[in-house]
Design a protein around this motif. Structure first.
Motif, PDB file in Angstrom:
ATOM      1  N   TYR A  41       1.276  -0.724  11.004  1.00  0.00           N
ATOM      2  CA  TYR A  41       1.997   0.050  12.349  1.00  0.00           C
ATOM      3  C   TYR A  41       1.260   1.370  12.641  1.00  0.00           C
ATOM      4  O   TYR A  41       1.724   1.859  13.573  1.00  0.00           O
ATOM      5  N   ALA A  42       0.313   1.644  12.083  1.00  0.00           N
ATOM      6  CA  ALA A  42      -0.453   2.839  12.291  1.00  0.00           C
ATOM      7  C   ALA A  42      -1.457   2.839  13.581  1.00  0.00           C
ATOM      8  O   ALA A  42      -1.325   3.967  14.243  1.00  0.00           O
ATOM      9  N   ALA A  43      -1.619   1.771  13.931  1.00  0.00           N
ATOM     10  CA  ALA A  43      -2.660   1.440  15.014  1.00  0.00           C
ATOM     11  C   ALA A  43      -2.000   1.384  16.430  1.00  0.00           C
ATOM     12  O   ALA A  43      -2.527   1.581  17.507  1.00  0.00           O
ATOM     13  N   ALA A  44      -0.593   1.128  16.620  1.00  0.00           N
ATOM     14  CA  ALA A  44       0.001   0.990  17.767  1.00  0.00           C
ATOM     15  C   ALA A  44       0.733   2.356  18.129  1.00  0.00           C
ATOM     16  O   ALA A  44       1.213   3.238  17.385  1.00  0.00           O
ATOM     17  N   GLU A  45       0.883   2.432  19.563  1.00  0.00           N
ATOM     18  CA  GLU A  45       1.959   3.569  20.109  1.00  0.00           C
ATOM     19  C   GLU A  45       3.206   2.780  19.933  1.00  0.00           C
ATOM     20  O   GLU A  45       3.575   1.631  20.106  1.00  0.00           O
ATOM     21  N   TRP A  46       4.282   3.693  19.648  1.00  0.00           N
ATOM     22  CA  TRP A  46       5.751   3.326  19.786  1.00  0.00           C
ATOM     23  C   TRP A  46       6.674   3.705  20.649  1.00  0.00           C
ATOM     24  O   TRP A  46       6.543   5.008  20.975  1.00  0.00           O
ATOM     25  N   ALA A 314       6.768 -17.624  -2.038  1.00  0.00           N
ATOM     26  CA  ALA A 314       7.357 -17.540  -3.124  1.00  0.00           C
ATOM     27  C   ALA A 314       6.967 -16.345  -4.172  1.00  0.00           C
ATOM     28  O   ALA A 314       7.754 -15.745  -4.558  1.00  0.00           O
ATOM     29  N   GLY A 315       5.579 -15.995  -3.907  1.00  0.00           N
ATOM     30  CA  GLY A 315       5.257 -14.892  -4.540  1.00  0.00           C
ATOM     31  C   GLY A 315       5.858 -13.591  -4.200  1.00  0.00           C
ATOM     32  O   GLY A 315       6.027 -12.664  -4.932  1.00  0.00           O
ATOM     33  N   GLY A 316       5.909 -13.435  -2.912  1.00  0.00           N
ATOM     34  CA  GLY A 316       6.509 -12.275  -2.394  1.00  0.00           C
ATOM     35  C   GLY A 316       8.133 -12.053  -2.943  1.00  0.00           C
ATOM     36  O   GLY A 316       8.434 -11.112  -3.046  1.00  0.00           O
ATOM     37  N   LEU A 317       8.687 -13.243  -2.867  1.00  0.00           N
ATOM     38  CA  LEU A 317      10.210 -13.335  -3.367  1.00  0.00           C
ATOM     39  C   LEU A 317      10.117 -12.582  -4.790  1.00  0.00           C
ATOM     40  O   LEU A 317      10.780 -11.584  -4.964  1.00  0.00           O
ATOM     41  N   ARG A 318       9.357 -12.977  -5.748  1.00  0.00           N
ATOM     42  CA  ARG A 318       9.279 -12.514  -6.875  1.00  0.00           C
ATOM     43  C   ARG A 318       8.765 -11.043  -7.254  1.00  0.00           C
ATOM     44  O   ARG A 318       9.217 -10.571  -7.949  1.00  0.00           O
ATOM     45  N   GLY A 319       7.912 -10.870  -6.312  1.00  0.00           N
ATOM     46  CA  GLY A 319       7.225  -9.639  -6.191  1.00  0.00           C
ATOM     47  C   GLY A 319       7.783  -8.646  -5.386  1.00  0.00           C
ATOM     48  O   GLY A 319       7.381  -7.338  -5.416  1.00  0.00           O
ATOM     49  N   ARG A 320       9.031  -8.814  -4.801  1.00  0.00           N
ATOM     50  CA  ARG A 320       9.593  -7.907  -3.893  1.00  0.00           C
ATOM     51  C   ARG A 320       8.745  -7.365  -2.808  1.00  0.00           C
ATOM     52  O   ARG A 320       8.659  -6.036  -2.597  1.00  0.00           O
ATOM     53  N   ALA A 321       7.974  -8.184  -2.245  1.00  0.00           N
ATOM     54  CA  ALA A 321       6.929  -7.917  -1.091  1.00  0.00           C
ATOM     55  C   ALA A 321       7.851  -7.342  -0.049  1.00  0.00           C
ATOM     56  O   ALA A 321       8.800  -7.888   0.300  1.00  0.00           O
ATOM     57  N   GLY A 322       6.834  -6.515   0.936  1.00  0.00           N
ATOM     58  CA  GLY A 322       7.567  -6.109   2.103  1.00  0.00           C
ATOM     59  C   GLY A 322       6.688  -4.976   2.736  1.00  0.00           C
ATOM     60  O   GLY A 322       5.356  -5.017   2.289  1.00  0.00           O
ATOM     61  N   THR A 323       7.032  -4.527   4.000  1.00  0.00           N
ATOM     62  CA  THR A 323       6.146  -3.498   4.549  1.00  0.00           C
ATOM     63  C   THR A 323       7.024  -2.051   4.771  1.00  0.00           C
ATOM     64  O   THR A 323       8.093  -2.032   4.390  1.00  0.00           O
ATOM     65  N   ALA A 324       6.510  -1.185   5.550  1.00  0.00           N
ATOM     66  CA  ALA A 324       7.401   0.166   5.840  1.00  0.00           C
ATOM     67  C   ALA A 324       8.164  -0.009   6.868  1.00  0.00           C
ATOM     68  O   ALA A 324       9.068   0.624   7.223  1.00  0.00           O
TER      69      ALA A 324
END
Length: 353
Positions: A41-46, A314-324
């Protein structure tokens, strides 16, 4: 190229921002909840914009080379704006703004969910009727989107319109969002690490998937070519229940879909489970799609097969993956945190009837 992206903090939007980095792209993201300027999200204008009640500002779209419309309430919580306000009203506001600003290019996220059911193992092309699946609000909404785009293309032929029709879209970073849609707040992520945990599914289920990065690549190709019209997106192979169980490290427990739908509806009504049975109807009735047009006309080739896609998710579910972004935030760790966000006794998510 100057591109405005609606729904830029979501599953596909985040993947697209990762891809469109660099001096050749100027990206403006529209989102109901603007993310902190970290990672993708750093490279975009919002620009903060809630499409359920407001149109994109004309000055944001002015001089844009293209608009990528990805904003869609897929499985909104009961506290979110109504689905129709975001999906139907929001899309019309975006299309009106594209015309007012004179934007020459529109890439719109549709879905294979827009198609009417087909024989179970038949692959359908982009000419298959987009009547939707009767028992799924998501499907009916995508079918209405297709009709809206038909009318738009007829009235405004000066705007080149590409409609992407992907199957189920997954990535590791979407595990928090989709986990909140699929899993009861009472189910800890640790359960998915238990060897051979039971996974009830009906035997006839067949599932196509595609990685969010591969959908983003299709958008990039559409922006850089003269391609317009609809295009199916899916990776191979088609997965069956035993495949899903193997990739999750689970045991497939065969269960009739009608039984699963009845149990799901009862748990959804009291807020114990977020998944509405309309999603099971869609998973059963959505047709398999042929992707010849994407490969031969758009020049698209998925970099990830379906087994890779599901294994990463599935690995993301187990590792509680996500973003900002709030949309892709990791799933809450504690059961009390999850229950506080979805108090039981009433549906936690809007109906898909």
């Amino acid at each position: 190229m100057r591109v405005v992206v609606t729904g830029a903090t979501g599953n596909v939007g985040t993947a697209l921002l990762r891809l469109l980095r660099g001096p050749d792209w100027h990206v403006t993201g529209l989102a109901r909840r603007v993310p902190p300027p970290r990672g993708a999200y750093a490279a975009a204008e919002w620009v903060a914009c809630d499409l359920s009640s407001a149109a994109p500002p004309d000055e944001v779209l002015r001089d844009a080379d293209a608009v990528v419309h990805l904003a869609w309430a897929i499985n909104p919580s009961s506290a979110d704006p109504p689905m129709e306000a975001t999906n139907v009203g929001g899309t019309r506001r975006v299309l009106d703004a594209v015309v007012r600003a004179g934007v020459p290019r529109l890439v719109c996220g549709s879905s294979i969910a827009a198609y009417r059911p087909a024989p179970r193992w038949q692959r359908v092309s982009e000419t298959w009727p987009v009547d939707g699946v009767r028992g799924s609000a998501y499907s009916r909404g995508k079918a209405e989107l297709e009709r809206t785009l038909d009318a738009f293309a007829e009235h405004y032929p000066q705007v080149r319109v590409t409609r992407l029709r992907p199957c189920g879209i997954l990535q590791r970073d979407a595990a928090g969002q989709i986990g909140r849609w699929l899993l009861s707040p009472l189910i800890p992520a640790e359960m998915l690490s238990m060897p051979r945990f039971p996974l009830p599914l009906w035997r006839e289920l067949r599932l196509q998937l595609v990685h969010a990065d591969d959908v983003a690549e299709a958008i990039r190709l559409a922006l850089l070519t003269e391609f317009d019209g609809p295009v199916n997106l899916a990776a191979e192979p088609v997965l069956r229940p035993d495949d899903l169980a193997q990739l999750f490290g689970a045991t497939h427990v065969p269960a009739p879909r009608q039984v699963l739908s009845g149990v799901t509806r009862a748990l959804w009504r009291i807020g114990v489970h977020p998944l509405h049975p309309g999603w099971l109807e869609l998973a059963d009735q959505a047709p398999l799609v042929d992707t010849t047009r994407a490969r031969e006309t758009l020049g698209w080739q998925p970099a990830h097969d379906t087994r890779e896609v599901l294994t990463a998710f599935a690995g993301g579910l187990r590792g509680r993956a996500g973003t900002a972004s709030e949309a892709l935030a990791p799933r809450a760790r504690g059961v009390w945190q999850r229950l506080a966000a979805t108090p039981p006794g009433r549906p936690s998510h809007q109906s898909q009837d």
